[in-house]
Design a protein around this motif. Structure first.
Motif, PDB file in Angstrom:
ATOM      1  N   SER A  15      -7.596  -0.734   2.888  1.00  0.00           N
ATOM      2  CA  SER A  15      -6.478   0.103   3.303  1.00  0.00           C
ATOM      3  C   SER A  15      -5.241  -0.334   2.547  1.00  0.00           C
ATOM      4  N   GLY A  16      -4.256   0.553   2.508  1.00  0.00           N
ATOM      5  CA  GLY A  16      -3.068   0.273   1.719  1.00  0.00           C
ATOM      6  C   GLY A  16      -2.008  -0.509   2.468  1.00  0.00           C
ATOM      7  N   PHE A  17      -1.213  -1.246   1.721  1.00  0.00           N
ATOM      8  CA  PHE A  17      -0.056  -1.947   2.261  1.00  0.00           C
ATOM      9  C   PHE A  17       1.040  -1.895   1.200  1.00  0.00           C
ATOM     10  N   TYR A  18       2.306  -1.931   1.677  1.00  0.00           N
ATOM     11  CA  TYR A  18       3.409  -1.562   0.824  1.00  0.00           C
ATOM     12  C   TYR A  18       4.597  -2.502   0.941  1.00  0.00           C
ATOM     13  N   ALA A  19       5.380  -2.539  -0.129  1.00  0.00           N
ATOM     14  CA  ALA A  19       6.697  -3.156  -0.056  1.00  0.00           C
ATOM     15  C   ALA A  19       7.590  -2.268   0.800  1.00  0.00           C
ATOM     16  N   GLU A  20       8.539  -2.888   1.485  1.00  0.00           N
ATOM     17  CA  GLU A  20       9.430  -2.127   2.355  1.00  0.00           C
ATOM     18  C   GLU A  20      10.217  -1.066   1.587  1.00  0.00           C
ATOM     19  N   SER A  21      10.538  -1.364   0.348  1.00  0.00           N
ATOM     20  CA  SER A  21      11.379  -0.467  -0.445  1.00  0.00           C
ATOM     21  C   SER A  21      10.688   0.855  -0.790  1.00  0.00           C
ATOM     22  N   VAL A  22       9.365   0.901  -0.682  1.00  0.00           N
ATOM     23  CA  VAL A  22       8.640   2.124  -1.052  1.00  0.00           C
ATOM     24  C   VAL A  22       7.864   2.719   0.111  1.00  0.00           C
ATOM     25  N   LYS A  23       7.846   2.046   1.244  1.00  0.00           N
ATOM     26  CA  LYS A  23       7.078   2.521   2.396  1.00  0.00           C
ATOM     27  C   LYS A  23       7.575   3.904   2.820  1.00  0.00           C
ATOM     28  N   GLY A  24       6.631   4.819   3.013  1.00  0.00           N
ATOM     29  CA  GLY A  24       6.970   6.186   3.390  1.00  0.00           C
ATOM     30  C   GLY A  24       7.181   7.108   2.207  1.00  0.00           C
ATOM     31  N   ARG A  25       7.329   6.547   1.001  1.00  0.00           N
ATOM     32  CA  ARG A  25       7.526   7.367  -0.199  1.00  0.00           C
ATOM     33  C   ARG A  25       6.334   7.273  -1.146  1.00  0.00           C
ATOM     34  N   PHE A  26       5.709   6.108  -1.221  1.00  0.00           N
ATOM     35  CA  PHE A  26       4.585   5.880  -2.127  1.00  0.00           C
ATOM     36  C   PHE A  26       3.288   5.780  -1.333  1.00  0.00           C
ATOM     37  N   THR A  27       2.199   6.214  -1.971  1.00  0.00           N
ATOM     38  CA  THR A  27       0.878   6.095  -1.356  1.00  0.00           C
ATOM     39  C   THR A  27      -0.103   5.566  -2.385  1.00  0.00           C
ATOM     40  N   ILE A  28      -0.783   4.490  -2.036  1.00  0.00           N
ATOM     41  CA  ILE A  28      -1.814   3.945  -2.910  1.00  0.00           C
ATOM     42  C   ILE A  28      -3.176   4.391  -2.400  1.00  0.00           C
ATOM     43  N   SER A  29      -4.073   4.687  -3.332  1.00  0.00           N
ATOM     44  CA  SER A  29      -5.436   5.075  -2.968  1.00  0.00           C
ATOM     45  C   SER A  29      -6.375   4.626  -4.067  1.00  0.00           C
ATOM     46  N   ARG A  30      -7.666   4.635  -3.757  1.00  0.00           N
ATOM     47  CA  ARG A  30      -8.655   4.253  -4.763  1.00  0.00           C
ATOM     48  C   ARG A  30      -9.869   5.146  -4.643  1.00  0.00           C
ATOM     49  N   ASP A  31     -10.508   5.356  -5.786  1.00  0.00           N
ATOM     50  CA  ASP A  31     -11.769   6.098  -5.863  1.00  0.00           C
ATOM     51  C   ASP A  31     -12.774   5.159  -6.507  1.00  0.00           C
ATOM     52  N   ASN A  32     -13.588   4.520  -5.681  1.00  0.00           N
ATOM     53  CA  ASN A  32     -14.539   3.533  -6.215  1.00  0.00           C
ATOM     54  C   ASN A  32     -15.604   4.168  -7.089  1.00  0.00           C
TER      55      ASN A  32
END
Length: 121
Positions: free
Chosen positions: A54-71
């Motif tokens: 699952s994704g985790f974020y820096a506070e400065s980008v939380k709510g604006r950036f989304t990380i994902s992966r396609d294995n």
């Protein structure tokens, strides 16, 4: 050995969006923790977002950036919305088989060459 190649950077106006991709070569991609870091001129490299299951974020980008992966495609993505001029930096993809502190650059053995993101005001 893992090789990482980023793409998707560019110039965008404030409030716009970009999607970065990081294609990984090598085996067992799904076993690696993957993260995005960024480095602005004159500043240290900083953590942006990471993902294993699952994704985790820096506070400065939380709510604006989304990380994902396609294995299945050995690829990790960073969707960046509501971009701000302070998001301007070179963005790097990084991989680690295990990471005690996944927010620290030292935890990652493999790095891409970086892709420039420039946000104009």
């Amino acid at each position: 050995q893992v090789q990482l190649v980023e793409s998707g950077g560019g110039l965008v106006q404030a409030g716009g969006s970009l999607r970065l991709s990081c294609a990984a070569s090598g085996r067992s991609f799904s076993n690696y923790a993957m993260s995005w870091f960024r480095q602005a001129p004159g500043k240290e490299r900083e953590f942006v977002a990471g993902i294993r299951w699952s994704g985790f974020y820096a506070e400065s980008v939380k709510g604006r950036f989304t990380i994902s992966r396609d294995n299945g495609k050995n690829t990790v993505y960073l969707q960046m919305n509501s971009l701000k001029p302070e998001d301007t930096a070179v963005y790097y993809c990084a991989a680690a088989f295990s990471a005690t502190n996944p927010r620290a650059p030292d935890a990652y053995a493999y790095w891409g060459q970086g892709t420039q993101v420039t946000v104009s005001s």
